[in-house]
Design a protein around this motif. Sequence first.
Motif, PDB file in Angstrom:
ATOM      1  N   LEU A  59       0.841  -1.248   0.067  1.00  0.00           N
ATOM      2  CA  LEU A  59      -0.039  -0.056   0.067  1.00  0.00           C
ATOM      3  C   LEU A  59       0.936   1.091   0.103  1.00  0.00           C
ATOM      4  N   TYR A  60       2.073   1.275   0.665  1.00  0.00           N
ATOM      5  CA  TYR A  60       2.881   2.489   0.658  1.00  0.00           C
ATOM      6  C   TYR A  60       4.395   2.152   1.286  1.00  0.00           C
ATOM      7  N   VAL A  61       5.093   2.804   0.653  1.00  0.00           N
ATOM      8  CA  VAL A  61       6.543   2.476   1.114  1.00  0.00           C
ATOM      9  C   VAL A  61       7.300   3.831   1.536  1.00  0.00           C
ATOM     10  N   MET A  62       7.589   4.056   2.852  1.00  0.00           N
ATOM     11  CA  MET A  62       8.458   5.167   3.338  1.00  0.00           C
ATOM     12  C   MET A  62       9.829   5.066   3.147  1.00  0.00           C
ATOM     13  N   GLY A  63      10.306   5.578   2.224  1.00  0.00           N
ATOM     14  CA  GLY A  63      11.732   5.521   2.088  1.00  0.00           C
ATOM     15  C   GLY A  63      11.737   5.147   0.295  1.00  0.00           C
ATOM     16  N   ASP A  64      12.442   5.973  -0.321  1.00  0.00           N
ATOM     17  CA  ASP A  64      12.412   6.023  -1.880  1.00  0.00           C
ATOM     18  C   ASP A  64      13.744   5.455  -2.465  1.00  0.00           C
ATOM     19  N   ASP A  65      14.767   5.040  -1.489  1.00  0.00           N
ATOM     20  CA  ASP A  65      16.172   4.589  -2.199  1.00  0.00           C
ATOM     21  C   ASP A  65      15.863   3.090  -2.348  1.00  0.00           C
ATOM     22  N   LYS A  66      15.730   2.677  -3.442  1.00  0.00           N
ATOM     23  CA  LYS A  66      15.605   1.122  -3.638  1.00  0.00           C
ATOM     24  C   LYS A  66      16.503   0.305  -3.094  1.00  0.00           C
ATOM     25  N   LYS A  67      17.790   0.615  -3.053  1.00  0.00           N
ATOM     26  CA  LYS A  67      19.052   0.045  -2.519  1.00  0.00           C
ATOM     27  C   LYS A  67      18.671  -0.723  -1.229  1.00  0.00           C
ATOM     28  N   TRP A  68      17.896   0.193  -0.356  1.00  0.00           N
ATOM     29  CA  TRP A  68      17.647  -0.475   1.091  1.00  0.00           C
ATOM     30  C   TRP A  68      16.409  -1.298   1.200  1.00  0.00           C
ATOM     31  N   TYR A  69      15.623  -1.343   0.174  1.00  0.00           N
ATOM     32  CA  TYR A  69      14.376  -2.280   0.295  1.00  0.00           C
ATOM     33  C   TYR A  69      14.778  -3.611   0.558  1.00  0.00           C
ATOM     34  N   LYS A  70      15.766  -4.169   0.338  1.00  0.00           N
ATOM     35  CA  LYS A  70      16.244  -5.575   0.934  1.00  0.00           C
ATOM     36  C   LYS A  70      16.382  -5.668   2.445  1.00  0.00           C
ATOM     37  N   THR A  71      16.516  -4.647   2.989  1.00  0.00           N
ATOM     38  CA  THR A  71      16.471  -4.597   4.456  1.00  0.00           C
ATOM     39  C   THR A  71      15.090  -4.836   4.858  1.00  0.00           C
ATOM     40  N   LEU A  72      14.009  -4.648   4.385  1.00  0.00           N
ATOM     41  CA  LEU A  72      12.905  -4.861   4.685  1.00  0.00           C
ATOM     42  C   LEU A  72      12.434  -6.506   4.299  1.00  0.00           C
ATOM     43  N   LYS A  73      13.169  -7.460   5.063  1.00  0.00           N
ATOM     44  CA  LYS A  73      13.403  -8.724   4.509  1.00  0.00           C
ATOM     45  C   LYS A  73      12.113  -9.617   4.045  1.00  0.00           C
ATOM     46  N   GLU A  74      11.092  -9.565   4.812  1.00  0.00           N
ATOM     47  CA  GLU A  74       9.960 -10.330   4.632  1.00  0.00           C
ATOM     48  C   GLU A  74       8.994  -9.628   3.307  1.00  0.00           C
ATOM     49  N   TRP A  75       9.104  -8.381   3.487  1.00  0.00           N
ATOM     50  CA  TRP A  75       8.324  -7.849   2.248  1.00  0.00           C
ATOM     51  C   TRP A  75       9.125  -7.838   1.026  1.00  0.00           C
ATOM     52  N   HIS A  76      10.605  -7.739   1.207  1.00  0.00           N
ATOM     53  CA  HIS A  76      11.243  -7.847  -0.166  1.00  0.00           C
ATOM     54  C   HIS A  76      11.271  -9.149  -0.842  1.00  0.00           C
ATOM     55  N   LYS A  77      11.009 -10.374   0.161  1.00  0.00           N
ATOM     56  CA  LYS A  77      10.867 -11.726  -0.512  1.00  0.00           C
ATOM     57  C   LYS A  77       9.593 -11.488  -1.432  1.00  0.00           C
ATOM     58  N   PHE A  78       8.495 -11.026  -1.091  1.00  0.00           N
ATOM     59  CA  PHE A  78       7.083 -10.750  -1.566  1.00  0.00           C
ATOM     60  C   PHE A  78       7.417  -9.931  -2.943  1.00  0.00           C
ATOM     61  N   TYR A  79       7.931  -8.801  -2.688  1.00  0.00           N
ATOM     62  CA  TYR A  79       8.182  -7.774  -3.659  1.00  0.00           C
ATOM     63  C   TYR A  79       9.020  -8.398  -4.799  1.00  0.00           C
ATOM     64  N   SER A  80       9.781  -9.209  -4.447  1.00  0.00           N
ATOM     65  CA  SER A  80      10.892  -9.870  -5.596  1.00  0.00           C
ATOM     66  C   SER A  80      10.314 -10.614  -6.313  1.00  0.00           C
ATOM     67  N   LYS A  81       9.242 -11.495  -5.908  1.00  0.00           N
ATOM     68  CA  LYS A  81       8.605 -12.414  -6.663  1.00  0.00           C
ATOM     69  C   LYS A  81       7.440 -11.742  -7.403  1.00  0.00           C
ATOM     70  N   LYS A  82       6.892 -10.740  -7.116  1.00  0.00           N
ATOM     71  CA  LYS A  82       5.922 -10.082  -7.922  1.00  0.00           C
ATOM     72  C   LYS A  82       6.145  -8.397  -7.949  1.00  0.00           C
ATOM     73  N   PRO A  83       7.536  -7.918  -8.658  1.00  0.00           N
ATOM     74  CA  PRO A  83       7.546  -6.534  -8.497  1.00  0.00           C
ATOM     75  C   PRO A  83       6.742  -5.917  -9.242  1.00  0.00           C
ATOM     76  N   THR A  84       6.384  -4.773  -8.757  1.00  0.00           N
ATOM     77  CA  THR A  84       5.149  -3.894  -9.290  1.00  0.00           C
ATOM     78  C   THR A  84       5.800  -2.647  -9.271  1.00  0.00           C
ATOM     79  N   ASP A  85       5.191  -1.652  -9.998  1.00  0.00           N
ATOM     80  CA  ASP A  85       5.780  -0.256 -10.023  1.00  0.00           C
ATOM     81  C   ASP A  85       5.137   0.289  -8.793  1.00  0.00           C
TER      82      ASP A  85
END
Length: 160
Positions: A59-85
């Motif tokens: 629904l929303y991401v607070m933090g716009d530098d994509k290189k740090w998305y992997k630190t949100l470990k569980e969400w990043h697993k979901f996001y990596s499988k179904k990347p959306t804009d």
Amino acid sequence: MNSILKIALASAFICLLSLQTTAQTSKYKCMLQMSNYMGEGAYIVVSLVNAKGEYDKTLYVMGDDKKWYKTLKEWHKFYSKKPTDISAKTGASVTGGDRSITTLEIEDSKINKGYKLRFETAVEDNKYYTADLEIPLTTEGIANKVEGKSYIRYVRLSKI
């Protein structure tokens, strides 16, 4: 004349079907108050999770530098499988003691069906929280102020 009536009825039926498949959504103002922690700005993901705890939607991401998305470990697993804009759903990270006000759009069909809003947090060189805060997606849950476990002090939603 009879064929015109049939065409008009068929067109009306198709329009009604297309309206049914369009999900009705409501907008909610989300006021997030951070606790007074020391450290960098927190990256926070607000996700819709189902009754089994599985990610349904970002629904929303607070933090716009994509290189740090992997630190949100569980969400990043979901996001990596179904990347959306998610560019339209991102904003700045939030630091200790700050407040953030955003708008979340939630499908009405998800209310009172076992879904939750999960606020997942990560701060550089600090502990990661899969569920710093969860709000039951119920009529009552949405109306309450909900306390966080760590970086998030509390969240309050209000329908707009």
